[in-house]
Each structure stands twice: as structure tokens, then as C-alpha cells.
Write a protein that holds these residues in place. Sequence first.
Motif, PDB file in Angstrom:
ATOM      1  N   ALA A   1      40.491  39.771  34.230  1.00 10.76           N
ATOM      2  CA  ALA A   1      38.900  40.599  34.563  1.00 10.76           C
ATOM      3  C   ALA A   1      37.655  40.024  33.971  1.00 10.76           C
ATOM      4  O   ALA A   1      37.936  39.771  32.350  1.00 10.76           O
ATOM      5  CB  ALA A   1      39.390  41.944  34.180  1.00 10.76           C
ATOM      6  N   LEU A   2      36.468  40.842  34.435  1.00 14.34           N
ATOM      7  CA  LEU A   2      35.092  40.593  33.824  1.00 14.34           C
ATOM      8  C   LEU A   2      34.731  41.452  33.671  1.00 14.34           C
ATOM      9  O   LEU A   2      34.256  42.179  33.601  1.00 14.34           O
ATOM     10  CB  LEU A   2      34.293  39.608  35.657  1.00 14.34           C
ATOM     11  N   PRO A   3      33.344  40.831  32.403  1.00 17.47           N
ATOM     12  CA  PRO A   3      32.875  42.182  31.676  1.00 17.47           C
ATOM     13  C   PRO A   3      32.050  42.734  32.797  1.00 17.47           C
ATOM     14  O   PRO A   3      31.473  42.532  33.448  1.00 17.47           O
ATOM     15  CB  PRO A   3      31.932  41.692  30.605  1.00 17.47           C
ATOM     16  N   LEU A   4      31.772  44.390  32.400  1.00 19.91           N
ATOM     17  CA  LEU A   4      30.807  45.255  33.337  1.00 19.91           C
ATOM     18  C   LEU A   4      29.323  44.621  33.104  1.00 19.91           C
ATOM     19  O   LEU A   4      29.678  45.166  31.620  1.00 19.91           O
ATOM     20  CB  LEU A   4      31.089  46.499  33.538  1.00 19.91           C
ATOM     21  N   LEU A   5      29.030  44.608  33.393  1.00 24.66           N
ATOM     22  CA  LEU A   5      26.522  44.079  33.529  1.00 24.66           C
ATOM     23  C   LEU A   5      26.163  45.749  33.586  1.00 24.66           C
ATOM     24  O   LEU A   5      26.036  45.824  35.066  1.00 24.66           O
ATOM     25  CB  LEU A   5      26.518  43.115  34.093  1.00 24.66           C
TER      26      LEU A   5
ATOM     27  N   SER B   1      44.071  44.110  37.657  1.00 20.66           N
ATOM     28  CA  SER B   1      42.906  43.229  36.452  1.00 20.66           C
ATOM     29  C   SER B   1      43.586  41.888  35.462  1.00 20.66           C
ATOM     30  O   SER B   1      42.898  41.516  34.183  1.00 20.66           O
ATOM     31  CB  SER B   1      43.311  44.567  35.381  1.00 20.66           C
ATOM     32  N   ASN B   2      44.547  41.522  35.840  1.00 24.17           N
ATOM     33  CA  ASN B   2      44.447  39.944  35.721  1.00 24.17           C
ATOM     34  C   ASN B   2      42.987  39.384  35.980  1.00 24.17           C
ATOM     35  O   ASN B   2      42.740  39.116  36.881  1.00 24.17           O
ATOM     36  CB  ASN B   2      45.423  39.498  36.226  1.00 24.17           C
TER      37      ASN B   2
END
Lengths: 439, 439
Positions: free
Chosen positions: B338-342, B335-336
Motif C-alpha cells: 500500500a502507498l500513502p494517501l495524499l 492491500s499489499n
Amino acid sequence: MAEPLRVALLGCGVVGTEVAQRLTTHAEAYAERIGARLELTGIAVRDTDRTRAGIDPALITDDAEGLVGRADIVVELMGGIEPARSLILKAISHGASVVTANKALLAEHGADLLAAAVQAGVRLEYEAAVAGAIPIVRPVGESLAGDKVQRILGIVNGTTNYVLDKMDSEGWEFDDAVKKAQELGYAEADPTADVGGHDAAAKAAILANLAFHTPVSLSDVYVEGITAVTAADVARAKAEGYAVKLLAICERLEQADGSDGVSARVYPALVPHEHPLASVHGAFNAVFVESEAAGELMFYGQGAGGAPTSSAVLGDIISVARRRVLGGRGQSEPSNGALPLLPIDQIRTRYHITLDVVDRPGVLSKVTEVFASHGVSIETVRQKLAPVDGAGNDGAERAELIIATHLGAESALAATVKSLEKLDVVNAVASTLRVEGLQ
Amino acid sequence: MAEPLRVALLGCGVVGTEVAQRLTTHAEAYAERIGARLELTGIAVRDTDRTRAGIDPALITDDAEGLVGRADIVVELMGGIEPARSLILKAISHGASVVTANKALLAEHGADLLAAAVQAGVRLEYEAAVAGAIPIVRPVGESLAGDKVQRILGIVNGTTNYVLDKMDSEGWEFDDAVKKAQELGYAEADPTADVGGHDAAAKAAILANLAFHTPVSLSDVYVEGITAVTAADVARAKAEGYAVKLLAICERLEQADGSDGVSARVYPALVPHEHPLASVHGAFNAVFVESEAAGELMFYGQGAGGAPTSSAVLGDIISVARRRVLGGRGQSEPSNGALPLLPIDQIRTRYHITLDVVDRPGVLSKVTEVFASHGVSIETVRQKLAPVDGAGNDGAERAELIIATHLGAESALAATVKSLEKLDVVNAVASTLRVEGLQ
């Protein structure tokens, strides 16, 4: 050869049975590929009384904990959240490598399990958890690790693809297609997890984790199933140039502030007929990936079933075993168990032979006699009476014979062509092409 | 974060330039995925005077030997046998990991190079050497390592597939199709290696090594190219239900004594239209694998070109880098970066909406006004005047409207459907399906 590696199997359903059997029947080949033998030390099951075809009863135990404590490699095929989760954590804490096909567990607790594996310095592999036999976890997680994945569109549930495909090709209503899928064993007695999209959603969560290096769990995935899709919807879509497919979608999207975000969702969607996913029929799976450098990729194959899923599980077992034997930087020996090479004249194939022949009675008999004399069996002969292209100006009538053979020895086929060239009724062997990919 | 890893690049052609650029532009993302930075220490080229767009001139050197001696990871993209072979052996003997895309070298000396890597305990990766961007080396070598591969049929040369595809779809003669391929940059000025089948043969040798754990070199592969294939051959095949494809074939065959042997061969073959390989058009590549447990698999994508090939090379670089950082058993942090979840309402999509409406003037205007009020742009509207299925017996005339939208915000699309449901002229929203996979 290194010390044997102790393999513990948790669960012995359809996939577990296949895995156990292949560990025995392919033991020599695996040992050559790994550099150590795999020793199946036990199979933990709930019901120890049931007999399992091809499985040594002495391997069966109900002591999963004990089995895990003594293993180098733990293969979890029991499914469900508990006790699978606790047993995997126990295996990791013991320093064992773990292989699992448990999509529900990974979709819910994957990030925690991977973090535990990272912490302990062991591998957790799960190729079989998404799209069964199709290598997709390794390609997305490793082969595309240097690329920037933009989008994944996956047909990752064979049951729903079978149902939608039959609604399309046969015009069946949803309920009838589900019933047929149940009869064929493609759908469970309770098909909710499949037709409701929840199975696909678990796979979407796993793919989003891999593709975007972002923790995505099942509850983050937007889900619509196919229960509301009607025969009329599918027929209308078909008329407009689309197939209806249940898609697991993971997408990198630019947000209002210009930064990237991730969407993971499952719903039935219209896919244009010219898109490769539209041609995925029956219970097959396919995963279509769009990425910055690689462009468009597609991976296609069987997404479920004991044998296909066991292929992915066994690949993972060999992968973790090789790493234990070779260490991180090591390469495995490429040529253990080498086979002899066969020259072209020792293979078997089919020919399509096009002959430019003189057009008179008895020609076909002379030609077919040549095939017979070489022991080559003819499947079809088609004769075109019109003069062939390039016919000379000698006034003689010519014809074209297209002869398709059955499977035969390449040497006999090649010798047949040589003999045909010498035949007085044959003006020329216009073309010789082999046939591949026939069932 | 671990110590930076020193990367030496040998060669700076189309692929090398892409790799060098991405190592710079994606440096942060790669560091997160690896747990160490990749430091490009130099690029060895023959012509040091030429400027290369986007490449720091300070990196350019003609001292390949010196560069290799100071590297943790050596990336060989120079092609040809020498000095590539000597430099790779030098890298291996220094304990560096090696990534190469050099199919000619691997087909001729692959077994020796791999043996040297095994001996030294380092990795030699070559995903880019077969079918460019398509992950095939890792799937066949690792994912299928627990399976028994029976046969591989590969379209592994984009030039010849383009030529044969155009002969099929346009009826062109071979020479014209080759000329067109040259104009488009798909074929070299001297197309011999492609049309003669030698490029495909090198890939067949590599695939046979991987699939059958058997040393197969280029000279072991039977080769026929496509130069003798005529427009008439292709037209005849098409009429009979076949596409002509240049196939690289690796096959496990039972010999007379019951033991297995391996055949590796390349020739133009007739492939039935219903086979997945027949639908591989243009310069695309695809590899079809049949194996005992997994059944049929297919891998599809771009087989050549700078960007696609760089994807495979960079995946290999990250793979060997991770192994150096993590050791053999280690798992990389998932999880390096990591992007925000939409959530679903933040994505953009297209809808096909089917409305059951009353059939009277002004309906279309009322309906389209709803779309406009939500800022949703309509692409097409089709009206069917016949009464829709399930029309009531109230005597009123009904019509069906099928409205396809342009790409729009999911939230606006969903709100549009809600508003349509309330509209007095709409009897029902019969169906709402999203569209995916449009270009």
C-alpha cells in the motif's frame, strides 16, 4: 456436468430483475460455459407483495439470511450499507462466492470485505460497481497487475456527463440540463449524489484500491461536484479548446522524499478537445488509464442501466461459478455450445461501388438494372461528370458513378460487381468497399 | 509467503527482453501481489552468443526442453508454430501454467492447446496475442461471459491503421505510406502479413473463439488486405463521410432456419466518421464490441511494441501465479504494498481562472503579482474588454481575464485564488477549473 450451483439473489430492482430473467432465459448457454447449471434458489426482497414481470413469484422471499445460508453464490444487488454488508459477510463465512454491484458499500467497507474473502478463501467480484457494463475492474485488477499504473481519469457518472455534454452542445444552463436528465430517467428526483460528485467519488475509491493496491475509502477522496459550473464556464472552455468533464482521478505521485503516494479526487476539469475523453458524449462512461508499460488505454461504454449493469453482474457470476467447478488452475472448455461457421457469401453487408463509366444517356439505367436483376437495393447514386483519373486518351467522355447499396446478401453484391464488370458502358469497377458500423 | 514459482521464458526478442527486465526490476511488487516470488529460472533462445542488454547471461540457454520441464509457469514468446507448439504441450503435460503471445499459433492450433490445458487442469493465458496492451481477451472471455456478443469490429493491426490513417490525413499513396511505416519501425521489411490482412485474420480467429465459444481457425477467416486501396479510394470515402479502416469482424448472424451462425472476416471497410473506430489514429488499436445486454463497448490502446505487449504478458503471468498460490476460489490480498494517501493540497495541477476585474491600467500587473507571490507560473492571459455578463449597473467598466497557469502545487494555486478574491481590482473570481489530460 458438475452438481448445480445454488445462486441467491439479494434485491430485485432494475438490475436484479434483468439478472434473474437472464439466469432463466440463458440457462443452457451458461451451463455449457460453466460446466454446471446455475440454480436460482430465491430472490430476497423487502416488499414481497409486489409482482415483478418475468419473475416466478415462488422465488420471492423476505428471508435473506436463510437464502444466503443455503447458497454457493450470493449476488448482492440491494444497495446501501446495511443489511448488504452483514449479508455479504455471512455469505463469505459460509464459504459462498459473492458478486456485488454495491459501489457505496465497497467504497466504505471494501478493504474489510476483501480481507474477509481472502481469509475465507472465497471470491468477491464487483465488476458492475464501476462504470456499469464496461469491463474495468478485471482489466485494472488483473490485466494490468504486472504493470505500474500511473494515472486513471474516469468519466464514471453518466448523469453528470449528460448534463455537462448538453451544456456544451446546446448551451443549456445547469438547472435546465438536470431537469432534462430527470425527464429522461438519467437523473434521480434528488440528483445530489450524482451532481455533488459523491457517486463518482465512490468509484474513484474503488479504482484507486485496484490500481495502487492501497486501501482508499470514500472519505479519502477529495470531491467537488458540478453544481457551480455555469453555461458561461462551459462556453468559455469550448472556445478555448476544452470540454468540461466531471473526472474521477486516481494518480500515483512522487512525494518530496522521492517515494510514491496516491491521490484520489473528483472535480469538474477542462479536458482538451483532442483527448479521447472529450469525445465521450451523453450518458456514456469511459475510463482512461496511463500506465508505465501499456501506455494509454481507454475503456468506453454504458455506465448504468439495468441491462448493461446485468451484463457485468452475470460475467462475475459465471467467473466465480467456473472457479468453483474447475478449481484454481483449471481452464474452461472453449468450445461448448459451438455455432456453425458461415462463409463470406452467407453474410449480409453494404457496398460502396465506384464505377468508371462512359458518359452518355441511358448509362445509369443500364447500371441500375444490373443491381435490380441481382435483387440488390440501391441507397444512393452520385455521378461526377468530370473525367475520372486515369481516363484514356481515346477522346471519349467518362464519368464516375458512386453507388451505395442498402444491406444485402454478400453473394448478390459480389455477383452484381461481376456483372457490372461485363457491362459495355462500364470502363472499370474502380473500387468496391464494404461499409461497417452504420446504425 | 508461499514457495517461489519457477518461470521459464522461451524467446528473448523485443517483448521477451522487456518481460525479463520487468520480472527483475518489479520483483518485490509482484511478490506482494502474488504472495510468492517469481523466480526467472532461464531464458531459452536460439542464438546463445548474442548479448542482451539488462539480461543476466547466466539465464540464457538453448535447452528449451529442459527449462520447460523444471518450470511452474512457461512464458512462450518465440513465435511461429514449431517448436512453440510442442514446448507448450510439454509444459501443459508437466502441469505448468502457460502464458503466450503467439497469435499465429493460437489461430491455427488454439482449440487443441486449450483442450490440452482443460484436460490437464492448467491455465493457458494469451492476453497479449490480440491487440497488444489492450485488455481484450479477459474482458471478452470473462467479463462478457454472461452476455450474448453480437458483433466485434476490431482495428487490430497497427501497421495497416498507420498506413490508412496517413493516406487519409496526408493524401499519401499506399506505397509511400508503407515506406514511411517501415522507416518508423511500424512495418516489417516484408509487410505482407500486415497489409495482406493475415495478422488481423489470426486475431479475428482468436476473438471469434472467445466471443462465440466456437472453434474458429485462421483458414476459416475470409481475408482481404489493403494492397488494392488507393489514395483516390480514401479521398472519396473521406468526402462521403467515411474513414477506410482494416477491420477484423466477428459476427453472430441469424441463418435462414432461424439458428445462429458465426462469421469471421477481415477487409478494408468504410466506417462512418461519427463511429468511435473512425477516430482511432496512427498505429493505435481499438476493439468495438456490441453485445445484447452491455450494448456498445470500446477498448482502445497500443496494439504492439515491446513495452505494451509486455504489460499484457506480465498481467497473465501474475494471474496464473495468483491462481497457483491461492487456489481456485481464493481472493488475493488487496492491500499489499500500500502507498500513502495524499490530500488534495499535495497534488500538482493546472488552473484556468476567470476573473471579473475593473478595467483600468495596472490591473494586469496587480493580478500577475499575486501569482508570482505564490510561486505560480502563468502560461497564458487573455483579456476580454467587453463588459462581462452580470456586470452591475454602477457604470464602471469591467473586463474579463482568463488566466491559464502552468503545472503547480494545488496548495499554491488555491492560495492564489484566495488572494485574488481579496484584491481591490478584482470584482469576482468568476470561475476556477482545473485542467487534466494535457500532455
